[in-house]
Design a protein around this motif. Structure first.
Motif, short mmCIF file in Angstrom:
data_model
loop_
_atom_site.label_atom_id
_atom_site.label_comp_id
_atom_site.label_asym_id
_atom_site.label_seq_id
_atom_site.Cartn_x
_atom_site.Cartn_y
_atom_site.Cartn_z
N ASP A 48 2.34 7.84 -6.58
CA ASP A 48 1.62 9.05 -6.96
C ASP A 48 2.29 10.30 -6.42
OD1 ASP A 48 -0.50 10.32 -8.29
OD2 ASP A 48 -1.57 10.58 -6.40
N LEU A 65 -1.63 -3.78 -9.49
CA LEU A 65 -2.63 -3.53 -8.47
C LEU A 65 -3.99 -3.21 -9.10
CD1 LEU A 65 -0.70 -1.34 -5.88
CD2 LEU A 65 -1.43 -3.70 -5.60
N ASP A 66 -5.03 -3.66 -8.45
CA ASP A 66 -6.38 -3.36 -8.89
C ASP A 66 -6.83 -2.06 -8.24
OD1 ASP A 66 -9.02 -3.24 -9.62
OD2 ASP A 66 -9.62 -5.12 -8.65
N GLU A 67 -7.00 -0.99 -9.03
CA GLU A 67 -7.38 0.30 -8.49
C GLU A 67 -8.78 0.29 -7.89
OE1 GLU A 67 -5.32 3.39 -8.54
OE2 GLU A 67 -4.04 1.63 -8.56
N ASN A 68 -9.57 -0.74 -8.20
CA ASN A 68 -10.92 -0.84 -7.66
C ASN A 68 -11.00 -1.67 -6.38
OD1 ASN A 68 -12.33 0.72 -9.66
ND2 ASN A 68 -12.03 -0.98 -11.09
N ASP A 69 -9.84 -2.16 -5.94
CA ASP A 69 -9.80 -2.87 -4.67
C ASP A 69 -10.29 -1.93 -3.55
OD1 ASP A 69 -8.58 -5.13 -2.86
OD2 ASP A 69 -7.77 -3.24 -2.10
N ILE A 94 3.22 -2.36 -8.64
CA ILE A 94 2.22 -1.30 -8.73
C ILE A 94 1.38 -1.43 -10.00
CG2 ILE A 94 1.93 1.21 -8.96
CD1 ILE A 94 4.56 1.35 -7.22
N ALA A 154 2.26 1.86 -3.45
CA ALA A 154 1.24 2.39 -4.35
C ALA A 154 1.00 3.88 -4.10
CB ALA A 154 -0.07 1.61 -4.17
N ARG A 173 0.83 -1.21 0.00
CA ARG A 173 0.00 0.00 0.00
C ARG A 173 0.87 1.26 0.00
NH1 ARG A 173 -3.74 -0.75 5.08
NH2 ARG A 173 -4.65 1.24 4.38
N ARG A 194 -7.59 -0.21 -1.56
CA ARG A 194 -6.85 0.72 -2.41
C ARG A 194 -7.67 1.98 -2.66
NH1 ARG A 194 -3.01 3.73 -3.82
NH2 ARG A 194 -2.68 4.08 -6.03
N ARG A 195 -8.96 1.83 -2.91
CA ARG A 195 -9.81 2.99 -3.14
C ARG A 195 -9.89 3.87 -1.89
NH1 ARG A 195 -15.37 0.96 -5.68
NH2 ARG A 195 -15.81 3.20 -5.53
N ILE A 249 -6.68 5.88 -1.69
CA ILE A 249 -6.69 6.96 -2.68
C ILE A 249 -7.54 8.13 -2.19
CG2 ILE A 249 -7.47 7.61 -4.99
CD1 ILE A 249 -6.70 4.77 -5.90
#
Length: 316
Positions: free
Chosen positions: A28, A90-94, A87, A24, A21, A97-98, A101
């Motif tokens: 950014d 990674l599934d951005e919809n996890d 990275i 990830a 995490r 993870r969401r 973000i």
């Protein structure tokens, strides 16, 4: 190629949920330990321990700035390659993870709000404040000299503040645009430009961390005493790069590294100066080259600051 033991160490460092995490989030942009504890909702010792393991394995880099430290992804080596590989998968919809973000965005919004609130309180005396801290006259003369007497079609001043750079460089452009997120600053800038009879410049409200590409392309972009307000100056530099025309010039004025912590606590500075090594790394990542740098030490040896002028260029 890495030795077996070294490679296993890198894999062990990356092979944990919180550390993935962190990787990830750092993909950014740079973050302080304080930021990351807020985003992850974990204790400072726990986050610091994870970051140390990642740094020791070459997955992230650490940059100490006074009492704070900023972390970012490693730029080269086996650790950097492994981090990029992880990275990308990674599934951005996890769900987790969401959530990270969303918290990351909230932290950045809070930081920008703090800076905006500060700007609103000092808008009318901002130039005086800077003059007390740095050799402004010499810096301004060097900024003008850096353009070599040429006149460009378009110049953009990011974080224009009171419009001082648009005023100083008025003879160097046919169309000038200043962008700033503070309405109070822009009110001062508009009054200043009108008083000086500079009709070829205009200022507008905008987020310099999320630039409108339609502003460009510009042959010259100026970023004057702005980057130290950002946790991740490299991200800001990459944003500005999108507005720069091929063969264009970017002039950056900012403080050299220093230890004046009160600028962070009392004046909303996020970075205690920028080093030439950092600038070279950020420039390279944005597809820019450092064509030159000048230093301007303050006459105040106790609390004075050294100012640097970096001239960055793009390929034709």
């Amino acid at each position: 190629m890495a030795e077996l033991a070294e490679l296993v160490g890198v894999l062990k460092a990356a092979g944990e949920g919180t550390r993935v995490r962190l990787l990830a989030l750092l993909a950014d942009g740079d973050h302080s330990v304080k930021d990351l504890t807020e985003i992850l909702n974990q204790s400072q010792p726990r986050v610091s321990r994870h970051l140390k393991l990642l740094a020791d394995a070459g997955l992230v880099r650490r940059n100490a700035e006074g009492a704070w430290a900023y972390y970012g992804l490693a730029q080269q080596g086996d650790g950097a390659e492994l981090a990029a590989w992880l990275i990308a998968r990674l599934d951005e919809n996890d769900t987790e993870r969401r959530r990270d973000i969303a918290r990351q965005a909230a932290v950045r919004e809070s930081q920008q709000a703090q800076a905006s609130a500060y700007f609103a309180t000092v808008a009318s005396s901002w130039d005086l404040l800077k003059t007390l801290q740095v050799p402004e006259e010499a810096v301004e003369a060097a900024v003008v000299a850096a353009l070599g007497g040429r006149k460009v079609e378009t110049l953009i001043d990011l974080g224009t503040g009171t419009g001082r750079m648009l005023e100083v460089l008025a003879g160097s452009y046919r169309h000038g645009f200043g962008v700033d997120s503070s309405r109070e600053m822009l009110a001062v800038a508009r009054a200043r430009l009108a008083s000086a009879g500079i009709g070829q410049a205009q200022v507008r409200l905008g987020d310099i961390g999320d630039l409108d590409v339609s502003l460009g392309p510009a042959e010259v972009i100026v970023i004057h005493q702005v980057l130290h307000y950002f946790d991740d100056p490299g991200r800001m530099l990459a944003q500005a790069r999108r507005l720069l025309a091929p063969g264009g010039t970017m002039l950056i004025v900012d403080f050299a590294p220093h230890d004046l912590e009160f600028l962070r606590s009392e004046h909303a500075h996020r970075r205690l100066g920028l080093s030439s090594a950092q600038m070279a790394g950020w420039a390279a990542a944005a597809g820019l080259t450092v064509a030159g740098v000048e230093e301007f030490p303050s006459a105040n040896t106790e609390r004075g600051l050294t100012v640097c002028l970096w001239r960055l260029s793009t390929p034709l």
